[in-house]
Scaffold this motif. Structure first.
Motif, PDB file in Angstrom:
ATOM      1  N   ASP A   1       3.858 -47.928  23.273  1.00  0.00           N
ATOM      2  CA  ASP A   1       3.958 -48.108  21.792  1.00  0.00           C
ATOM      3  C   ASP A   1       5.473 -48.738  21.625  1.00  0.00           C
ATOM      4  O   ASP A   1       5.666 -49.728  20.831  1.00  0.00           O
ATOM      5  CB  ASP A   1       3.662 -47.125  20.862  1.00  0.00           C
TER       6      ASP A   1
ATOM      7  N   TYR B   1      -1.241 -49.495  17.319  1.00  0.00           N
ATOM      8  CA  TYR B   1       0.092 -49.271  17.300  1.00  0.00           C
ATOM      9  C   TYR B   1       0.488 -48.003  16.219  1.00  0.00           C
ATOM     10  O   TYR B   1      -0.474 -47.593  15.734  1.00  0.00           O
ATOM     11  CB  TYR B   1       0.955 -50.232  16.616  1.00  0.00           C
TER      12      TYR B   1
ATOM     13  N   GLY C   1       3.169 -56.783  19.493  1.00  0.00           N
ATOM     14  CA  GLY C   1       2.604 -56.351  20.588  1.00  0.00           C
ATOM     15  C   GLY C   1       3.015 -56.724  22.166  1.00  0.00           C
ATOM     16  O   GLY C   1       2.628 -56.091  22.972  1.00  0.00           O
TER      17      GLY C   1
ATOM     18  N   TYR D   1       6.731 -54.099  17.940  1.00  0.00           N
ATOM     19  CA  TYR D   1       6.124 -53.044  18.377  1.00  0.00           C
ATOM     20  C   TYR D   1       5.182 -53.174  19.588  1.00  0.00           C
ATOM     21  O   TYR D   1       4.906 -54.451  19.735  1.00  0.00           O
ATOM     22  CB  TYR D   1       5.157 -52.438  17.076  1.00  0.00           C
TER      23      TYR D   1
ATOM     24  N   GLN E   1       1.462 -51.731  21.673  1.00  0.00           N
ATOM     25  CA  GLN E   1       0.055 -51.105  21.310  1.00  0.00           C
ATOM     26  C   GLN E   1      -0.423 -50.311  22.503  1.00  0.00           C
ATOM     27  O   GLN E   1       0.112 -50.631  23.637  1.00  0.00           O
ATOM     28  CB  GLN E   1      -1.055 -52.148  20.871  1.00  0.00           C
TER      29      GLN E   1
ATOM     30  N   ALA F   1       7.195 -48.045  15.912  1.00  0.00           N
ATOM     31  CA  ALA F   1       6.035 -49.078  16.239  1.00  0.00           C
ATOM     32  C   ALA F   1       5.371 -49.366  15.180  1.00  0.00           C
ATOM     33  O   ALA F   1       4.050 -48.968  15.112  1.00  0.00           O
ATOM     34  CB  ALA F   1       5.400 -48.321  17.421  1.00  0.00           C
TER      35      ALA F   1
END
Length: 485
Positions: A429, A422, A55, A311, A313, A91
């Motif tokens: 993302d 995600y 994240g 990835y 979010q 992602a």
């Protein structure tokens, strides 16, 4: 009127041009220092510590370092390269981690999502009498992290054998290469499934692995930090025996992403909520502990440390967040033909696998007609989807349709309170943190657009190997991160 240029004037002009050229060359040399050597006997790193922070956006790292100039992350940045324009090609926890460690996207890895589907495999318990299996990677592992073959997808082409996640991976990982050619490897992951992927198709990529037993994200992160500290101290995963310090090792931090989903940010600029700020502080302090232990063991100057994220979010702005039940999308698909939706993933994007791919065009039209009501920003299928993924006509694991949600739209279960998710292709993302720190690096920011697939080749070079040991690079040709080698 034509003016003549005297010999003296021409000399001055030439001198001026040479001065400008020299200034440009010096600026370039300052931006890109002399390339480092990377041979089996002469290379900059004796080991690499990879820290995957789920994240962590690029802006999170930027904001943290600016506000905390004496922090551990700021210290790593001061002797490293921060790639401020790094993007993950997918992602997703599994696909994003594979990008970091194989040099490949789902085109070569075959790992398109941690919640996917394969038309050619058979579901658990089916005795291979049917085709089409959901690939929810974590479901085939018990709470203690052990593999449960009774819940794994089956391979009809191989005596109906149950498949572990690493059996699904089509190319090798940096962990496999390092273990085979240099020395031991280790990983403390928050998921048994993604940890297993790092073992590679051979299943032999990790000498030591633990930390994936299911527990609350904060407690799990603390346990994994303790595991990495033991590895630095020359202990095995459980700390019971002496073991050489791994050549390639690391861990995943899960609690930051959990805090993003639970409490989020306060605005679109990325100002964290109090709980999220606490998680950022924890991650930074944990990294500080790892750095300090490397210094105590006199390993810091010979260790390269990478902080990266698989990835991001979205949405960051909580005012944009709006939940739409994924059941609405499924209903549209099934309106074309009952039972047509074989599997649909959720999040801030949706991947759709159809039981009859021949109906793709009809489904795309039906979804397009209902796009505003469902919150669809874009639809990828057919030739457009095949520009960035394998065509589902040729690869049984690729989705038939991908839906990108409008910024702020989350597709999930009715009553879901998640604030961020995600899976999408939006900047929030994919624009992730990527920081590489080593004694030979210069403390600079590089704004070059780079996919995270360029990390794996770079880490192999740092350890004195060639990037083409990675099988994905023979299919996708990812270069190493720029400005170092």
């Amino acid at each position: 009127m034509v003016r003549t240029v005297t010999k003296k004037t021409a000399c001055w002009l030439l001198a001026g041009h040479l001065l400008i050229l020299a200034a440009v060359i010096c600026a370039a040399q300052e931006q890109y220092p002399k390339p480092l050597v990377h041979t089996p006997t002469d290379h900059p790193a004796a080991r690499v510590l990879l820290l995957s922070v789920d994240g962590l956006h690029a802006i999170d790292l930027e904001n943290w370092i600016a506000a905390h100039p004496r922090s551990a992350l700021a210290g790593l940045s001061a002797r490293g390269v921060t790639y401020t324009n790094a993007h993950t090609p997918m992602a997703d926890p599994a696909a994003g981690l594979m990008a970091l460690t194989t040099g490949g996207t789902p085109i070569s890895t075959g790992i398109v999502s941690s919640d996917g589907y394969d038309h050619a495999l058979s579901p658990a318990g089916s005795s291979c009498k049917t085709r089409g299996a959901v690939l929810e990677l974590d479901t085939s592992f018990r709470a203690d992290g052990s593999f449960d073959a009774t819940k794994a997808p089956l391979d009809p082409r191989n005596a109906c054998a149950p498949l572990q996640p690493h059996d699904l991976l089509r190319v090798n990982t940096i962990f496999e290469i390092v273990r085979e050619k240099i020395g031991p490897t280790a990983w403390a992951g928050d998921s048994a499934a993604t940890t297993d992927l790092l073992r590679g198709p051979s299943g032999n990529g990790l000498n030591d692995a633990c930390g994936f037993e299911r527990s609350p994200p904060a407690a799990g992160d603390e346990a994994r930090v303790a595991i990495v500290l033991r590895w630095i101290d020359g202990k095995a995963c459980k700390g019971a025996s002496d073991s050489p310090v791994p050549v390639l090792f690391g861990m995943s931090f899960a609690s930051l992403a959990a805090a993003q989903a639970a409490t989020g940010y306060t605005d679109a600029a990325g100002t964290p909520s109090e709980a999220l700020a606490n998680r950022l502080e924890f991650v930074d302090a944990a990294i500080g502990r790892l750095v300090q232990e490397l210094k105590v063991r006199q390993l810091y100057d010979t260790t390269w440390i990478c902080v990266a994220s698989p990835y991001g979010q979205s949405p960051m702005d909580p005012r944009r967040r709006r939940l739409i039940p994924i059941a609405r999308a499924r209903a549209v698909v099934d309106s074309v033909q009952p039972g047509l939706a074989a599997h649909i993933s959720s999040g801030d994007a949706a991947m759709i696998w159809l039981s009859d791919p021949a109906k793709t065009a009809a489904v795309v039209k039906a979804l397009g007609d209902r796009a505003a009501a469902i919150g669809i920003q874009d639809i990828y299928s057919g030739a457009r989807l095949a520009l960035t993924l394998n065509s589902p006509r040729k690869d049984s694991r690729m989705p038939d349709i991908i839906l990108q949600a409008e910024l702020g739209i989350l597709w999930g279960s009715l009553g879901d309170t998640t604030l961020a998710a995600y899976g999408g292709t939006l900047d929030e993302d994919t624009h992730v943190a990527l920081l590489l720190s080593g004694a030979q690096l210069t403390g600079r920011c590089d704004p070059t657009y780079v996919p995270t697939t360029q990390l794996g080749p770079l880490l192999l070079r740092a350890l004195g190997m060639e990037k083409f040991d990675l099988q994905a690079l023979h299919l996708e040709h990812s270069p190493a991160l720029p400005g170092i080698f």
